[in-house]
Structure formats: structure tokens, C-alpha cells
Design a protein around this motif. Sequence first.
Motif: not given
Length: 437
Positions: A152-171
Motif C-alpha cells: 500500500v506504499g512504503n511512504d505510508f509505512y514510514e509514516l506509521v512505523l517511524g525510522p525503524s521500519m519494524v512492523y512488530s511489537c517493540a521491547y
Amino acid sequence: MADAASRLTALAEDVLGAPLPVRLRAWDGSEAGPADGPVLVVRERRALRRLLWKPGELGLARAWVAGEIDVEGDLYAVLDRLAGFLWERGDESRGALETVRDPKVRAAAATLLKLAGPFPPPKPPVEEMRGRSGVRHSKRRDKQAISHHYDVGNDFYELVLGPSMVYSCAYWPDDVAGSTLEDAQRDKLDLIARKLHLKEGDRLLDVGCGWGSMAIHAAREYGARVVGVTLSREQAAYARKRIAEEGLTDRIEIRVQDYRDVTDGPFDAISSIGMAEHVGAVRYREYADTLYGLLKPGGRLLNHQIARRPEPDEEAYEVDAFIDAYVFPDGELAPMGRTLTTLEDAGFEVRDVEAIREHYALTLRRWVANLEAAWDRAVRLTSPGRARIWRLYMAASAVSFERNRIGVNQFLAVKTPVSGGSGMPLRPRVWSESEGR
């Protein structure tokens, strides 16, 4: 048509058997419900037509995506009150609107018919995935489902996920307020690398590699040689660009490939982070067998996976209609115990299970904040409907984690050799001290 809010509130309370915990505002400006409650707004009568044709969750989801229902004020407050109202009442309210044989429901439908306005029903919003083809969880259909969610667009995911571009639970550390999302995602990747005991020259298979964050961390910080596989072409292109910028093309290979087609094992370690949710119950044993076969003796698997609570009648379990239509088509959650048993049945020795449920709620709230802070840009990058889908899905998921309706767990499993030596330290939870780099 006067006082539509009172009529709708009375209707809902009659069907569900208890007072609504939120205030309702209708398209005619009328309001009903607790004066101090968060406000659910029915902007358009079309929302009622959607409910008539698709009673229950899917009808409500379509109305939300189309902007016909909305929330005024704190979205989490509305979701939390509604979740408590429905979940705490259990089976009594679950599926009530879909029980068409119930006289109360038939009477409710007649009232809705009067309030809903002219037919026919509105078309579903375009963001809904329709026309899926092939056998559920076949390679072809899985590729369709992955493309719907991730392309759906990498720019959209950058906006949501932030610079880490990790789409799973943080620690997260105990000092959540003093930690950034990027710090918490880095700590998660490092935790996984340490659990896998990665070291210079190890071959790592990253199943469902996303935008390459785990692969880059493993290669840059631990000297691993990494193969990452994804079914998303957009993810693969983005990951390859990042890897080139990091100067790691000699250590990392990113493939657009189904994990079932990987044949160049054995690997020293496998990471599967937020991927198993796409596998499906009918394929989960195949998934475990495949990863077991790709590991060398003594190799480790880190399986990071969302879990649901067990149902009293597991055969009656149904996939969430909103998630299936708009977010993760064909995605399925399994209880923790089933995942552990399946890994053991495949031959793995499960050596550690870490439950980090609260961490995902914190992560989701940060993602929602990112989305809300750049709402206009998110709409331009995708569509108003897609942005609304993500806001609801992430906020509702955060509430589900907070209320212990779903969890997330890291399973560390070993392909233990016949000799019985697992290679594990005697005190495995002290990862940094007992294993190092």
C-alpha cells in the motif's frame, strides 16, 4: 425521524440487554446515552443500511471505513467501553445482531428499516479485499493476501512505523516515557539476535523479512550472513535499497519468495517475527516442519507471534470479520499452547517462551500517534478509507492487548541433536551475560 439517537439507543439496548456504555449522536443532531460517556457519532443513515445487509461487525466496519460512523473525542475510551461491555457479557451479547431468528432482532431490523432510508444498500468501500481466489493458504492466495496488506506504499509505512521500519511489537524498558519507539525496536531486534546466539559468519534465515530491519541488524551488529524472504515486492525493493545504503549487499540477500520454496539450507538460525499469523491453522504444522528442516542440528528458531485466548469451543472459532476484510486477509491467530505443541510435534525442543503482551499495546499506541500526527499526509498517500482502517485496527488492537484478549510471545526453539546437547546456557534468561557476541 425525530430523535434518531434515542430510537437507536433503545433499539441496541433491547437487543443487547443492557444500557449502552457510550453516548450516541445521530445524523439529525439528537443525542442519547450517558452524559459523561465518550461519543459515537452516526453521521449518515447509510450506516444503518449497511447493518441491515451485513449485521454485526462487517456492517459496522464498512460504515466506519466509509466515514458514516465516527468517534468524537478519545477513540480509545470508546473502544475500551464497548470492549468491556461486549467481552464481559460473553456469549450473551456475542453475535446478538446476527441471530435473525430472535424475535428481538427481527423487531430491531424492522425499526432499522424505517430509520435507514431508501434502498439498495451502499457498495462496500473499495479498500475491502474481495475476489480472493484459490485454496485458503495456498501459495497463490497467500501472495494475494500479503500484497493487499503490505503493498500500500512504503511512504505510508514510514509514516506509521517511524525510522525503524519494524512492523512488530517493540521491547520497552520500565521507563517507557523516556524511551523512543526506535530505541524499543532496536532493543527487540537485539534481544532476538542474542536469543539466537548469532555470531560472525552464521547463516540466518529471516522469514517474512519485511523492510529488512532484522536482516540489517543481524549483519551489521553480529556479522551474520542473512537470507530474507517476503512475498511483498514493495518490501523487498525497500529492503534492498536500505541494505545497499548500509554497504551490506555482500552479507544480505532479499528474495521475493515463499518460505516453503526455500531450499538452500541448512541455516544456523531462523527468525520469524510477526509472520506466523499469516500461515493459518491448516498450514501451521507444515510451517513448523519446513523451518525444522531448514535448520542445522543445534540450530535455533525464534518465533515471535501474536496469540489469542483459547475458546471454550475451538471448532466454533471465527476470524475477525473486520480484520479479514480490511487488514490481514486470511490471517489467523492461534492460542499459545497450540503453537508450542505444534513446534514440539515438528521435533523442536522449546527452551524458552517470553510473553510480552503489554509491550505490543505500547507499540500500537505509538503507531497510532504517528498516524494521527500526520493524518493529512496519510490520507494523501493512500485514501481516507485506508487511513481510517489503520487508525481503528491499531487502536482496537491496543485495547485487545491491554484487556488480555490477545497476547504476543517469543518462542525460542532448538533443533536439538540426537546427542541431546542443546547448546543452551544454564541460565538462558541472562542473554547478554551468558551468551555475549
